[in-house]
Structure formats: C-alpha cells, structure tokens
Scaffold this motif. Structure first.
Motif, PDB file in Angstrom:
ATOM      1  N   LEU A   1       0.917  -1.273  -0.103  1.00  0.00           N
ATOM      2  CA  LEU A   1       0.188   0.044   0.075  1.00  0.00           C
ATOM      3  C   LEU A   1       0.952   1.245   0.003  1.00  0.00           C
ATOM      4  O   LEU A   1       0.812   2.231  -0.598  1.00  0.00           O
ATOM      5  N   ALA A   2       2.112   1.218   0.815  1.00  0.00           N
ATOM      6  CA  ALA A   2       2.872   2.419   0.677  1.00  0.00           C
ATOM      7  C   ALA A   2       3.473   2.637  -0.459  1.00  0.00           C
ATOM      8  O   ALA A   2       3.422   3.675  -0.844  1.00  0.00           O
ATOM      9  N   GLY A   3       3.816   1.489  -1.331  1.00  0.00           N
ATOM     10  CA  GLY A   3       4.296   1.641  -2.827  1.00  0.00           C
ATOM     11  C   GLY A   3       3.337   2.341  -3.698  1.00  0.00           C
ATOM     12  O   GLY A   3       3.577   3.109  -4.327  1.00  0.00           O
ATOM     13  N   ILE A   4       1.980   1.771  -3.560  1.00  0.00           N
ATOM     14  CA  ILE A   4       0.809   2.271  -4.326  1.00  0.00           C
ATOM     15  C   ILE A   4       0.816   3.832  -4.036  1.00  0.00           C
ATOM     16  O   ILE A   4       0.887   4.608  -4.863  1.00  0.00           O
ATOM     17  N   PHE A   5       0.764   4.041  -2.728  1.00  0.00           N
ATOM     18  CA  PHE A   5       0.488   5.481  -2.347  1.00  0.00           C
ATOM     19  C   PHE A   5       1.750   6.244  -2.802  1.00  0.00           C
ATOM     20  O   PHE A   5       1.574   7.592  -3.428  1.00  0.00           O
ATOM     21  N   LYS A   6       3.197   6.126  -2.671  1.00  0.00           N
ATOM     22  CA  LYS A   6       4.339   6.620  -3.228  1.00  0.00           C
ATOM     23  C   LYS A   6       3.842   7.072  -4.583  1.00  0.00           C
ATOM     24  O   LYS A   6       4.289   8.378  -4.916  1.00  0.00           O
ATOM     25  N   TYR A   7       3.809   6.105  -5.445  1.00  0.00           N
ATOM     26  CA  TYR A   7       3.685   6.399  -6.928  1.00  0.00           C
ATOM     27  C   TYR A   7       2.385   7.118  -7.344  1.00  0.00           C
ATOM     28  O   TYR A   7       2.132   8.058  -8.072  1.00  0.00           O
ATOM     29  N   GLY A   8       1.312   6.841  -6.439  1.00  0.00           N
ATOM     30  CA  GLY A   8       0.014   7.378  -6.771  1.00  0.00           C
ATOM     31  C   GLY A   8      -0.048   8.922  -6.286  1.00  0.00           C
ATOM     32  O   GLY A   8      -0.506   9.844  -7.046  1.00  0.00           O
ATOM     33  N   VAL A   9       0.510   9.326  -5.269  1.00  0.00           N
ATOM     34  CA  VAL A   9       0.534  10.611  -4.503  1.00  0.00           C
ATOM     35  C   VAL A   9       1.528  11.392  -5.349  1.00  0.00           C
ATOM     36  O   VAL A   9       1.571  12.572  -5.640  1.00  0.00           O
ATOM     37  N   GLY A  10       2.828  10.686  -5.515  1.00  0.00           N
ATOM     38  CA  GLY A  10       4.038  11.399  -6.233  1.00  0.00           C
ATOM     39  C   GLY A  10       4.504  12.397  -5.244  1.00  0.00           C
ATOM     40  O   GLY A  10       5.278  13.349  -6.230  1.00  0.00           O
ATOM     41  N   ARG A  11       4.585  12.316  -4.216  1.00  0.00           N
ATOM     42  CA  ARG A  11       5.273  13.539  -3.210  1.00  0.00           C
ATOM     43  C   ARG A  11       6.737  13.346  -2.907  1.00  0.00           C
ATOM     44  O   ARG A  11       7.057  12.091  -2.756  1.00  0.00           O
ATOM     45  N   LEU A  12       7.525  14.143  -3.528  1.00  0.00           N
ATOM     46  CA  LEU A  12       8.964  13.800  -3.795  1.00  0.00           C
ATOM     47  C   LEU A  12       9.446  13.813  -2.132  1.00  0.00           C
ATOM     48  O   LEU A  12       8.913  14.442  -1.176  1.00  0.00           O
TER      49      LEU A  12
ATOM     50  N   GLY B   1      14.215   6.429  -2.632  1.00  0.00           N
ATOM     51  CA  GLY B   1      13.548   6.257  -3.768  1.00  0.00           C
ATOM     52  C   GLY B   1      12.919   7.664  -4.057  1.00  0.00           C
ATOM     53  O   GLY B   1      12.989   8.581  -3.069  1.00  0.00           O
ATOM     54  N   GLN B   2      12.582   7.945  -5.249  1.00  0.00           N
ATOM     55  CA  GLN B   2      12.178   9.486  -5.536  1.00  0.00           C
ATOM     56  C   GLN B   2      10.810   9.984  -4.721  1.00  0.00           C
ATOM     57  O   GLN B   2      10.766  11.021  -4.288  1.00  0.00           O
ATOM     58  N   PHE B   3       9.939   8.937  -4.485  1.00  0.00           N
ATOM     59  CA  PHE B   3       8.634   9.438  -3.593  1.00  0.00           C
ATOM     60  C   PHE B   3       8.562   8.754  -2.374  1.00  0.00           C
ATOM     61  O   PHE B   3       9.099   7.936  -1.952  1.00  0.00           O
ATOM     62  N   GLY B   4       8.092   9.609  -1.474  1.00  0.00           N
ATOM     63  CA  GLY B   4       8.012   9.346  -0.046  1.00  0.00           C
ATOM     64  C   GLY B   4       6.635   9.002   0.665  1.00  0.00           C
ATOM     65  O   GLY B   4       6.906   8.759   1.716  1.00  0.00           O
ATOM     66  N   PHE B   5       5.677   9.365   0.131  1.00  0.00           N
ATOM     67  CA  PHE B   5       4.277   9.625   0.798  1.00  0.00           C
ATOM     68  C   PHE B   5       3.562   8.067   0.562  1.00  0.00           C
ATOM     69  O   PHE B   5       3.139   7.860  -0.547  1.00  0.00           O
ATOM     70  N   TYR B   6       3.607   7.222   1.624  1.00  0.00           N
ATOM     71  CA  TYR B   6       3.983   7.496   3.197  1.00  0.00           C
ATOM     72  C   TYR B   6       4.854   6.495   3.446  1.00  0.00           C
ATOM     73  O   TYR B   6       5.299   5.808   2.515  1.00  0.00           O
TER      74      TYR B   6
END
Length: 184
Positions: A73-84, A103-108
């Motif tokens: 889920l965290a991985g899905i959110f990281k790419y879905g939200v796209g917050r650096l 990695g590039q994205f961090g939420f959450y």
C-alpha cells in the motif's frame, strides 16, 4: 493544503537540523531492517511461547500477509501521490542535513507503517500476557519512524500517516487472528 505542507516542511527542517554527524551512524542503524533481526527473533520467541504450533504458524502467516499489504500500500501511495522525498526536493536539500536518500517518492513511510503494524498486532494479540511489550514495541516503532525524519528521507506527515495505516491494519489483522484462533 499548502499551509499543511509548509508546516510539514518546517517541522522536517527543525527535526532534521537537530542532528549531528556524530549521531548519523546510530540513526542509520535504527532504520536498518537487518539491525533489528535479534529483536524480531525475540518477538518470534514470545509468539512461540504464546501459541501451539498450528496457531503459531497461522499467526506468522497473518503477520507476513499484513506487513506485505502494509508495505505494498505504501508503494502504491508513493507513486499515486507522487510527493518527492525531502532528499529529492531541491529547495529543501539546500537547507537540510542530508545523511542518506531513498527512492524518488516518499508518501507514506513503509518503515513507519510496518513498525506500527507490529505494535498494534502484537499488542492486541499478546500484550496482556507480556504487559511491558506494548511499551517496548511503541518505543521501537517511534525510534524507527523518527530515524526516517532524522535522515531526511521522509516528512513528518509521511511518518504519521504511515503509522496510522500500520496501526489500523495491525488492529484489523489482530482481531481477525483472535476470532479465528478462538474457533480452533
């Protein structure tokens, strides 16, 4: 929303700047999955002492499934939200202490989510038998979670949101485990 993001960045910079290079190795250890293997072995031993073999295997499988869901889920959110991540934000990098990056994205934060999954799951499942365990687990999860802010790889809200998701999922899986174990 901009106000919240701005406050999140300010808190990150404040907490991140509290660090000192002398403490960097400690916080790198706190965030390392491999460092915690002895701790995980102790938790596994407590589970072994708490359940007969069939129920123990079931509990371990539920933990593995729950952490996998939490992590994915965290991985899905990281790419879905796209917050650096802070360490990929050019405006923040000039103002913060950069210890490491991910990695590039961090939420959450999956570290936070997975840690708080175990806090919730094990506290509900065996916390009454080992009364100090929930406090130890909470302290451990807070260390792991704060390490992500200290190192500059997550904003505080990334960590808080990850903790909330993990805590929720751990509660759901622990209550499921209790119901199924009671029937066997």
């Amino acid at each position: 929303m901009n106000w919240l993001i701005e406050k999140d960045q300010e808190l990150l910079l404040f907490l991140n700047r509290l660090g000192d290079s002398a403490f960097d190795p400690f916080w790198l250890l706190m965030t390392s999955k491999w460092f915690w293997i002895p701790f995980y072995a102790i938790l596994l031993y407590l589970l072994y002492k708490s359940f007969p073999l069939k129920k123990l295997i079931f509990v371990i499988i539920l933990i593995a499934i729950g952490i996998t869901i939490s992590d994915q889920l965290a991985g899905i959110f990281k790419y879905g939200v796209g917050r650096l991540r802070p360490c990929h934000n050019d405006l923040l990098m000039a103002k913060m202490r950069l210890v490491t990056c991910g990695g590039q994205f961090g939420f959450y934060s999956s570290h936070s989510s997975n840690s708080f999954f175990l806090v919730s799951f094990l506290s509900i499942l065996i916390g009454e038998k080992y009364r100090i365990l929930p406090y130890i687990l909470l302290f451990w999860a807070l260390l792991v979670s704060y390490s992500r802010i200290y190192l500059g790889v997550h904003f505080p809200l990334d960590v808080v949101y990850g903790a909330a998701v993990g805590f929720f999922l751990g509660g759901v899986f622990a209550n499921l485990a209790k119901k199924i174990i009671a029937k066997k």
